[in-house]
Design a protein around this motif. Sequence first.
Motif, mmCIF file in Angstrom:
data_model
loop_
_atom_site.group_PDB
_atom_site.id
_atom_site.type_symbol
_atom_site.label_atom_id
_atom_site.label_comp_id
_atom_site.label_asym_id
_atom_site.label_seq_id
_atom_site.Cartn_x
_atom_site.Cartn_y
_atom_site.Cartn_z
ATOM 1 N N SER A 95 5.749 2.613 21.940
ATOM 2 C CA SER A 95 6.554 1.556 21.382
ATOM 3 C C SER A 95 6.506 0.314 22.218
ATOM 4 O O SER A 95 5.598 0.359 23.114
ATOM 5 C CB SER A 95 8.297 2.434 22.296
ATOM 6 O OG SER A 95 8.072 2.408 23.461
ATOM 7 N N HIS B 268 12.133 -0.510 20.597
ATOM 8 C CA HIS B 268 11.642 0.786 20.070
ATOM 9 C C HIS B 268 10.543 0.629 18.949
ATOM 10 O O HIS B 268 10.260 1.732 18.201
ATOM 11 C CB HIS B 268 12.681 1.803 19.832
ATOM 12 C CG HIS B 268 13.922 1.968 20.887
ATOM 13 N ND1 HIS B 268 13.526 2.777 21.793
ATOM 14 C CD2 HIS B 268 15.107 1.504 21.050
ATOM 15 C CE1 HIS B 268 14.519 2.809 22.750
ATOM 16 N NE2 HIS B 268 15.662 2.022 22.430
ATOM 17 N N ARG C 291 7.540 0.794 16.858
ATOM 18 C CA ARG C 291 6.348 1.486 16.997
ATOM 19 C C ARG C 291 4.967 0.421 17.398
ATOM 20 O O ARG C 291 5.068 -0.638 16.866
ATOM 21 C CB ARG C 291 5.973 2.479 15.928
ATOM 22 C CG ARG C 291 7.070 3.180 15.525
ATOM 23 C CD ARG C 291 7.324 4.231 16.911
ATOM 24 N NE ARG C 291 6.447 5.045 17.252
ATOM 25 C CZ ARG C 291 6.626 5.999 18.350
ATOM 26 N NH1 ARG C 291 7.358 5.763 19.360
ATOM 27 N NH2 ARG C 291 5.497 6.944 18.637
#
Length: 420
Positions: free
Chosen positions: A298, A377, A379
Amino acid sequence: MHASLHLRTSAAAMIGMSVKNAHGGVLGRVRDLAIDPAKDTNHVAGFVLRRAGRERAPGWVSIESLERTQAGDLRLRPGAEVGPVATDHEYLLLDRDLLDQQIIDVHGHKVVRVNDVDLAWEGENGHAPLRLRIAEVEVGLRGALRRLMKGLPRPLVSLSEQAAARIIPWEFVDLIERDPARRVRLKIEQNRLAKMHPADIADILEELAPAEREAIFASLDEEVAAEALEEVDPKLQKALLEGLDSERVAEIVEEMDPGAAADLLAELPEERSEAILEEMEPDEREEVEGLLEFSDRSAAGSMTTDFVSVHLNATVEQAVEALRGFEGDADTVTEVYLVDDDDKLKGVVTLPRLLLARRETLLQELAETYIVSSGLHARDKAVAELFDKYNLRSLPVLDDEGKIAGVIHAEQVINQLREE
């Protein structure tokens, strides 16, 4: 007798050479050449002799006690004697400690094996004391052939000198000593190695066998060790830390970028990771523990919490002061972030704009017209796409309130893509 003795020789050529007295009698033969690192790392201090006759104990003769004849023989000066080898003194011996051993070529940034050591005679026979300087280390075919052909007829030995020479000047040699205690006694320092780029140190660590690798890494100071550790792969990171106690590892981890430190501790067994965290200073521990909560795939798992931010009403002069007080890795700073009274991100100023502006200029006037950021968060693939689309040098990562939680640098994204 000739006036000066600026002649070349080598360790291989000298081992086995006879040392004579004033009457031409052989007192012994050179068994090894000794350097006293505590006094002079560039000259031979003396010779360990294999004594002639029934005397079994090795002898010692200092270089100042010798003179060279016109024929090139070694003999004791009048009044000098062969004494016992001092058992309470630690010498670096060329045959035992250098020949056939690995060393670090700090100029060529590689590990090589020593085939011979080239030496140069200095001083005037009969007047100034004789000296034997260490000139270069032979790592090529010439040095190997010279040793293989030792004792053969001179015409054959001379063939070795026609081979291609690969030499490393002595000032570019860093010794590998597996015993840390002996390294201290010999006063062998890692100053030359420490001046290399961390990526080159990492490459050298990867080339070495485990015992030598651990010895070299253990001898580095915390800052250099931390920089090198960030450059090696996780598997080697764990291997390098295995032989160190938690307190020593904590000292190194505290010098690392917080994001890199979190990545490292995440790869270690939980019990080991907790022991290291316990030894860390409270502020550094809290920072790293916060990053450990996030997935390494993340944005938050890839970011560092080391960055420079100032109030959006600040001037260039105030930003420069903030940069001077920055305790993280200055090489990673490419931008200064502007925040409001609630610490929410309101602008980004690149360093070139900052450096070219007058010191009284408001930073708001220099800020980029747009802000590219990421959520905690996001990716790693989405992060990489942002770097590619906007040609970013760094990317601020914002929490749910719009405050800067950390920053991702291009280097981190490149490393992740390389691992894939």
